[in-house]
Scaffold this motif. Structure first.
Motif, PDB file in Angstrom:
ATOM      1  N   GLN A 201      -3.136   9.046  -8.084  1.00 47.07           N
ATOM      2  CA  GLN A 201      -3.286   7.620  -8.375  1.00 47.07           C
ATOM      3  C   GLN A 201      -1.940   6.905  -8.377  1.00 47.07           C
ATOM      4  N   LEU A 202      -0.903   7.588  -8.843  1.00 47.84           N
ATOM      5  CA  LEU A 202       0.438   7.000  -8.768  1.00 47.84           C
ATOM      6  C   LEU A 202       0.883   6.848  -7.316  1.00 47.84           C
ATOM      7  N   LYS A 203       0.551   7.825  -6.491  1.00 50.84           N
ATOM      8  CA  LYS A 203       0.895   7.729  -5.070  1.00 50.84           C
ATOM      9  C   LYS A 203       0.138   6.578  -4.415  1.00 50.84           C
ATOM     10  N   HIS A 204      -1.105   6.363  -4.852  1.00 50.28           N
ATOM     11  CA  HIS A 204      -1.881   5.231  -4.325  1.00 50.28           C
ATOM     12  C   HIS A 204      -1.189   3.917  -4.676  1.00 50.28           C
ATOM     13  N   PHE A 205      -0.744   3.783  -5.909  1.00 50.41           N
ATOM     14  CA  PHE A 205      -0.051   2.551  -6.306  1.00 50.41           C
ATOM     15  C   PHE A 205       1.219   2.353  -5.484  1.00 50.41           C
ATOM     16  N   CYS A 206       2.004   3.410  -5.318  1.00 50.64           N
ATOM     17  CA  CYS A 206       3.250   3.298  -4.558  1.00 50.64           C
ATOM     18  C   CYS A 206       2.967   2.946  -3.096  1.00 50.64           C
ATOM     19  N   ALA A 207       1.894   3.508  -2.526  1.00 56.28           N
ATOM     20  CA  ALA A 207       1.552   3.179  -1.151  1.00 56.28           C
ATOM     21  C   ALA A 207       1.169   1.712  -1.022  1.00 56.28           C
ATOM     22  N   GLN A 208       0.402   1.203  -1.991  1.00 55.87           N
ATOM     23  CA  GLN A 208       0.005  -0.204  -1.958  1.00 55.87           C
ATOM     24  C   GLN A 208       1.198  -1.134  -2.171  1.00 55.87           C
ATOM     25  N   SER A 209       2.210  -0.643  -2.864  1.00 55.92           N
ATOM     26  CA  SER A 209       3.407  -1.454  -3.140  1.00 55.92           C
ATOM     27  C   SER A 209       4.510  -1.217  -2.125  1.00 55.92           C
ATOM     28  N   ASN A 210       4.185  -0.462  -1.037  1.00 56.03           N
ATOM     29  CA  ASN A 210       5.168  -0.147   0.014  1.00 56.03           C
ATOM     30  C   ASN A 210       6.396   0.550  -0.555  1.00 56.03           C
ATOM     31  N   ILE A 211       6.143   1.484  -1.468  1.00 56.66           N
ATOM     32  CA  ILE A 211       7.208   2.277  -2.083  1.00 56.66           C
ATOM     33  C   ILE A 211       7.098   3.699  -1.550  1.00 56.66           C
TER      34      ILE A 211
END
Length: 241
Positions: A201-211
């Motif tokens: 889920q943290l990776k999902h957030f980072c992907a959505q934030s272009n991180i």
């Protein structure tokens, strides 16, 4: 008959003449042919022992397919969604700015929690500005010692006590496991519950934030807190870049 003639009859004559040897060599000895006793399955086969050569064309196709999947996973999903909360936007894992929340009088942020002991579900409400100021002060005091890694209080969140059974540090946020678009990001940020999320889920957030979303969990946690801080305050006075 004289004695000399008698001796010649009794002693054979030696052939001392020099004759060339016979031109024909002696015949080679004949050996019986041995039939193979190995079964056909054990007879070595050159084709079966040959090293299989990789199919270059298939290998290239597989590599291109993996690269396409990798690019697809790292891109943000730009499809619009129905905002699951008043403080959430129609973009995945993006919350409204602090100015927008203040101008629209969204000053109380709620989230559902569950007790690990009595399993009661209820809501917790946070005052927006109090929590934002609290996290801002924490960043100001600890930013130099973080080294782009989340501190222990974020990796192992300090859980609240239960309002029903009064057990201590046993209340967890309710987090959707099936639909990442329904995660209450602002509530988790204000309650400093992001450490309760799974790595996926943290990776999902980072992907959505272009991180860039590779690294240990404490690294992704730090990046998530920082990104949410910037979503609330795109031009903050605090430098946490």
């Amino acid at each position: 008959m004289n004695a000399e003639d008698g001796n010649n009859e009794r002693s054979p004559r030696l052939d001392l003449s020099l004759r060339p040897p016979s031109a024909q060599p002696p015949p080679a000895p004949e050996y019986p042919q041995l039939s193979s006793t190995l079964p056909s399955s054990q007879i070595p086969n050159e084709e079966s022992n040959a090293t299989p050569q990789p199919n270059i064309e298939t290998s290239n196709d597989q590599q291109q397919h993996r690269r396409r999947l990798r690019r697809r996973r790292t891109r943000a999903d730009m499809t619009r969604i129905e905002p699951p909360y008043p403080w959430a936007t129609d973009k995945r894992a993006v919350v409204h700015e602090l100015k927008y929340l203040q101008s629209n009088n969204i000053m109380k942020i709620k989230g559902e929690v569950i007790c690990k002991k009595c399993e009661m579900k209820y809501e917790i409400e946070y005052d927006l500005m109090n929590k934002v100021n609290e996290i801002t002060r924490f960043f100001e005091e600890e930013i130099d010692s973080m080294h782009d890694r989340a501190p222990n209080c974020w990796t192992k969140p300090n859980l609240p006590n239960c309002n029903f059974c009064n057990e201590e540090k046993c209340v967890m946020p309710v987090i959707s496991k099936e639909d990442d678009s329904k995660i209450n990001w602002l509530f988790l940020f204000l309650g400093q519950f992001l450490g309760c999320l799974r790595l996926k889920q943290l990776k999902h957030f980072c992907a959505q934030s272009n991180i860039h979303r590779t690294g240990a969990k404490n690294r992704l946690l730090y990046l998530s807190y920082r990104a949410l801080f910037h979503q609330l305050q795109p031009s903050p006075t605090l430098n946490i870049n």
